[in-house]
Design a protein around this motif. Sequence first.
Motif, short mmCIF file in Angstrom:
data_model
loop_
_atom_site.label_atom_id
_atom_site.label_comp_id
_atom_site.label_asym_id
_atom_site.label_seq_id
_atom_site.Cartn_x
_atom_site.Cartn_y
_atom_site.Cartn_z
N THR A 1 -36.96 13.39 -18.82
CA THR A 1 -36.96 12.94 -20.51
C THR A 1 -38.16 12.44 -20.28
OG1 THR A 1 -35.69 10.71 -20.06
CG2 THR A 1 -34.76 12.67 -21.73
N GLY A 2 -38.73 11.66 -18.91
CA GLY A 2 -39.78 11.09 -18.70
C GLY A 2 -41.40 11.69 -17.82
N PHE A 3 -40.35 13.39 -18.20
CA PHE A 3 -41.60 14.24 -17.49
C PHE A 3 -43.29 13.98 -17.88
CE2 PHE A 3 -39.72 17.94 -15.63
CZ PHE A 3 -39.13 16.81 -14.47
N HIS A 4 -43.16 14.08 -19.92
CA HIS A 4 -44.06 14.20 -20.22
C HIS A 4 -45.14 12.97 -20.51
CE1 HIS A 4 -42.96 17.60 -22.19
NE2 HIS A 4 -41.84 17.97 -22.21
N GLY A 5 -44.37 11.80 -20.18
CA GLY A 5 -44.79 10.87 -20.25
C GLY A 5 -45.37 9.90 -18.68
N ALA A 6 -45.49 11.53 -17.56
CA ALA A 6 -45.59 10.52 -16.09
C ALA A 6 -46.96 11.01 -16.18
CB ALA A 6 -44.72 11.62 -15.60
N PRO A 7 -47.74 10.29 -15.13
CA PRO A 7 -49.23 10.35 -15.04
C PRO A 7 -48.73 11.54 -13.96
CG PRO A 7 -48.87 8.44 -13.95
CD PRO A 7 -47.27 8.29 -14.81
N TRP A 8 -50.43 11.97 -14.23
CA TRP A 8 -50.15 13.23 -13.28
C TRP A 8 -50.63 13.31 -11.72
CZ3 TRP A 8 -54.33 13.77 -9.43
CH2 TRP A 8 -55.44 12.80 -9.45
N TRP A 9 -51.29 12.05 -11.38
CA TRP A 9 -50.81 11.62 -9.81
C TRP A 9 -49.53 11.84 -9.23
CZ3 TRP A 9 -48.46 7.35 -9.40
CH2 TRP A 9 -48.97 5.76 -9.94
#
Length: 147
Positions: A63-71
């Motif tokens: 569920t946290g994939f989309h809110g994770a920073p790119w790095w």
Amino acid sequence: MNNLYLLLALGTGAGVAVMAVFNARLGGLLGGPFWAAVAQFSVALSTVLLVAFATRQPAPITTGFHGAPWWVWTGGVFSATFIVVSTFLTPRLGVAVTLATIIVGQLAAALVVDHFGLFGGPVVRVSLPRVAGVALLLAGITLMRWK
């Protein structure tokens, strides 16, 4: 601090030293460090999946994939770089100098990351003893290369 954690870290470090030699040999057999890295990551992925399934780890939370920073996804790039570079350098510099130099790079970067609390890490200010520790390791590399 739990002494078992320190033993785990020491054992892992010893494994990295052995891995550098194994990968250098594998690179020679497969025609270069990139193919050795491919083989190493294939074995690593298979091992982690086997252990995860054998120990009945729960499915990953997605569920946290989309809110994770790119790095947060770049750790694999650093892992691949470590494997390729250590595989390339070990036959040229030896295991000790290769790994010691990599460790000095890690620690110098760690001092900066800690000092500024980068990437959400805890703030641990740079101090003279911490810088001296890295400098002493750098001096150790100089001693290891002394002819």
